[in-house]
Design a protein around this motif. Structure first.
Motif, PDB file in Angstrom:
ATOM      1  N   LEU A 194      21.278  40.008  35.145  1.00 33.12           N
ATOM      2  CA  LEU A 194      20.950  38.781  35.875  1.00 33.12           C
ATOM      3  C   LEU A 194      21.747  37.607  35.329  1.00 33.12           C
ATOM      4  O   LEU A 194      21.818  37.390  34.114  1.00 33.12           O
ATOM      5  N   GLU A 195      22.376  36.887  36.254  1.00 31.59           N
ATOM      6  CA  GLU A 195      23.103  35.665  35.890  1.00 31.59           C
ATOM      7  C   GLU A 195      22.521  34.513  36.712  1.00 31.59           C
ATOM      8  O   GLU A 195      22.245  34.673  37.895  1.00 31.59           O
ATOM      9  N   LYS A 245      22.482  35.791  31.648  1.00 31.60           N
ATOM     10  CA  LYS A 245      23.769  35.091  31.585  1.00 31.60           C
ATOM     11  C   LYS A 245      23.700  33.772  32.352  1.00 31.60           C
ATOM     12  O   LYS A 245      22.949  33.637  33.318  1.00 31.60           O
ATOM     13  N   ILE A 246      24.515  32.838  31.928  1.00 32.96           N
ATOM     14  CA  ILE A 246      24.539  31.511  32.555  1.00 32.96           C
ATOM     15  C   ILE A 246      25.947  31.205  33.062  1.00 32.96           C
ATOM     16  O   ILE A 246      26.930  31.358  32.335  1.00 32.96           O
ATOM     17  N   SER A 247      25.996  30.763  34.310  1.00 33.03           N
ATOM     18  CA  SER A 247      27.286  30.414  34.911  1.00 33.03           C
ATOM     19  C   SER A 247      27.244  28.955  35.360  1.00 33.03           C
ATOM     20  O   SER A 247      26.215  28.475  35.834  1.00 33.03           O
ATOM     21  N   VAL A 305      27.051  28.909  27.573  1.00 31.43           N
ATOM     22  CA  VAL A 305      27.275  29.438  28.913  1.00 31.43           C
ATOM     23  C   VAL A 305      28.241  30.623  28.844  1.00 31.43           C
ATOM     24  O   VAL A 305      28.972  30.790  27.862  1.00 31.43           O
ATOM     25  N   ASP A 306      28.216  31.466  29.859  1.00 32.52           N
ATOM     26  CA  ASP A 306      29.054  32.666  29.875  1.00 32.52           C
ATOM     27  C   ASP A 306      30.240  32.539  30.815  1.00 32.52           C
ATOM     28  O   ASP A 306      31.289  33.109  30.558  1.00 32.52           O
ATOM     29  N   THR A 307      30.040  31.812  31.917  1.00 32.57           N
ATOM     30  CA  THR A 307      31.042  31.839  32.980  1.00 32.57           C
ATOM     31  C   THR A 307      31.280  30.459  33.574  1.00 32.57           C
ATOM     32  O   THR A 307      30.343  29.691  33.761  1.00 32.57           O
ATOM     33  N   GLN A 329      34.068  33.674  30.638  1.00 35.22           N
ATOM     34  CA  GLN A 329      34.588  34.293  31.844  1.00 35.22           C
ATOM     35  C   GLN A 329      34.930  33.189  32.831  1.00 35.22           C
ATOM     36  O   GLN A 329      34.341  32.108  32.810  1.00 35.22           O
ATOM     37  N   VAL A 330      35.875  33.477  33.706  1.00 31.49           N
ATOM     38  CA  VAL A 330      36.182  32.511  34.768  1.00 31.49           C
ATOM     39  C   VAL A 330      36.293  33.256  36.086  1.00 31.49           C
ATOM     40  O   VAL A 330      36.873  34.341  36.162  1.00 31.49           O
ATOM     41  N   ILE A 331      35.678  32.691  37.121  1.00 29.26           N
ATOM     42  CA  ILE A 331      35.717  33.302  38.452  1.00 29.26           C
ATOM     43  C   ILE A 331      36.068  32.224  39.473  1.00 29.26           C
ATOM     44  O   ILE A 331      35.670  31.068  39.311  1.00 29.26           O
ATOM     45  N   ALA A 332      36.850  32.599  40.468  1.00 26.51           N
ATOM     46  CA  ALA A 332      37.210  31.653  41.529  1.00 26.51           C
ATOM     47  C   ALA A 332      36.357  31.935  42.747  1.00 26.51           C
ATOM     48  O   ALA A 332      36.174  33.092  43.128  1.00 26.51           O
ATOM     49  N   GLU A 333      35.823  30.879  43.367  1.00 27.61           N
ATOM     50  CA  GLU A 333      35.024  31.082  44.572  1.00 27.61           C
ATOM     51  C   GLU A 333      35.716  30.475  45.789  1.00 27.61           C
ATOM     52  O   GLU A 333      36.496  29.547  45.677  1.00 27.61           O
TER      53      GLU A 333
END
Ligand code: C2E
Ligand code: MG
Ligand code: MG
Ligand code: MG
Length: 281
Positions: free
Chosen positions: A147-148, A176-178, A197-199, A233-237
C-alpha cells in the motif's frame, strides 16, 4: 433610469442562477446517499516499469456512477465531498476497496502488485487515520508494503509537526508514501530531508510539453536528479506520447503512468490489458 436598475436587479435572480444552485443542492443530497446506494466505483491505472517491462501496481481513482448524470470524475464531486465532510467516509471506502481488490490480485498470483491511494488533507488529518488503515490492512490481509499513500505537497507543508508524526506512524506500519503532483505546490524542498517519503510523482503539467518546452524539460530533469540523489523513487504521471516516454527514459525516469500505456480501468478490464506482463510468481 429607475427602470434600468430594476432590470439589473431582476437579472441577479435569473432562473438560470436558481437552477444552478438547485442543481448543486440536489448533487449534495445525492452524494449523501451515494455510499449506501453503492454508486462509487474504483478505477485502476497501471504503473509501468519500463526497465523490466512490468506493471508494478496501480493507482486507485474513484468515480461516481450517478443514477441520472452518468459517470462523474473526481473533480465533479471531490470538492463537494470535502466541503460536506463526506470525504472521510468516501475515502475510507476507497482505501478498503483498493486494499481488498489488490489482495484479490495477490491471491490470483500477482503478488508483486502494489496499490496507490490518494488521501485528501481532511482524511490525512483525522485522528483515527492510523487506526482505520491498520484495521483495513488486517481485515483485507493486504501486506502493508503493498500500500502506498499519495499525498500532496501542500498537505505536507501545513502543520508540519503533526504531519511528520503521522507519516512516521504510517512508515512504521510499513506503508509507502508518495508526493503527488510534485513541483506544483508552494513548498520549499527542505521538507524532503525530514519527511521519510518513498516516491516523487512528477506532475502531468510538466510532462505535457516536455519535448517542446525547455523549462519544463529542465524542471523534470531536476526532479529526476533530486529523487536519485535522495534515493527516492520517481514516477512520471500523464505520459501520453512516445516522445514523452523516450525523453523520460533517456533522462532516467523509468516508472511511467499515463494514457500512453493505459487509461484508468475498471477492475474487470485491468487484468485483461494486453500490456500486462507481470511476473506471475
Ligand atoms: P491525481 O492523483 O494526480 O491522479 C492523476 C489523474 O490524472 C487522474 O485523473 C488520471 O485519470 C489522470 N491521468 C493519468 N494519466 C493521464 C494521461 O496520460 N492524460 C490525461 N489527460 N490524464 C491522465 P482523475 O481520475 O480524474 O483524478 C483527478 C484527481 O482527483 C486525482 O489526481 C486526485 O487528486 C483526485 N482523486 C482521484 N481519486 C481520489 C480518491 O479516491 N480520493 C481523493 N481524496 N482524491 C482522489
Ligand atoms: Mg494521485
Ligand atoms: Mg498526480
Ligand atoms: Mg495531478
Amino acid at each position: 433610469k429607475a427602470k434600468e436598475q430594476t432590470g439589473n436587479k431582476y437579472q441577479v435572480y435569473s432562473p438560470e442562477i436558481e437552477d444552478r444552485s438547485l442543481e448543486s443542492i440536489q448533487l449534495e443530497n445525492d452524494l449523501y446517499k451515494a455510499l449506501d446506494q453503492n454508486e462509487f466505483v474504483l478505477y485502476f491505472q497501471p504503473k509501468v516499469d519500463t526497465a523490466s517491462n512490468t506493471v508494478t501496481g496501480a493507482e486507485a481513482l474513484v468515480r461516481w456512477k450517478h443514477p441520472k448524470l452518468g459517470l462523474l470524475a473526481p473533480k465533479d464531486f471531490i470538492p463537494l465531498a470535502e466541503e460536506t465532510g463526506l470525504i472521510l467516509s468516501i475515502g475510507e471506502w476507497v482505501l478498503q476497496q483498493a486494499c481488498q481488490q489488490t489482495k484479490t490480485w495477490h491471491d490470483q498470483g500477482y503478488s508483486s502488485l502494489g496499490v496507490s491511494v490518494n488521501l485528501s488533507p481532511q482524511q490525512f488529518n483525522q485522528d483515527q487515520l492510523i487506526c482505520r488503515i491498520k484495521g483495513i490492512l488486517e481485515e483485507t490481509g493486504l501486506p502493508s508494503h503493498s500500500l502506498e499513500l499519495e499525498l500532496t505537497e501542500n498537505l505536507i507543508i501545513h502543520n508540519t509537526e503533526k504531519t511528520l508524526t503521522t507519516i512516521h506512524q504510517l512508515k512504521k506500519l510499513g506503508i509507502k508514501i508518495s508526493i503527488d503532483d510534485f513541483g506544483t505546490g508552494y513548498s520549499s524542498l527542505g521538507y524532503l530531508k525530514d519527511f521519510p517519503v518513498d516516491t516523487l510523482k512528477i506532475d502531468k503539467s510538466f510532462i505535457d510539453d516536455i519535448t517542446t518546452n525547455p523549462n519544463n524539460a529542465a524542471i523534470t530533469n531536476t526532479i529526476i536528479t533530486l529523487a536519485k540523489s535522495l534515493q527516492l523513487q520517481v514516477i512520471a504521471e500523464g505520459v501520453e506520447t512516445k516522445d514523452q516516454l523516450d525523453f523520460l527514459i533517456e533522462h532516467g525516469c523509468t516508472l511511467i503512468q499515463g494514457y500512453y500505456f493505459s487509461q484508468p480501468l475498471e477492475e474487470a478490464h485491468f487484468l485483461k490489458q494486453p500490456l500486462r506482463v507481470i511476473n506471475n510468481n
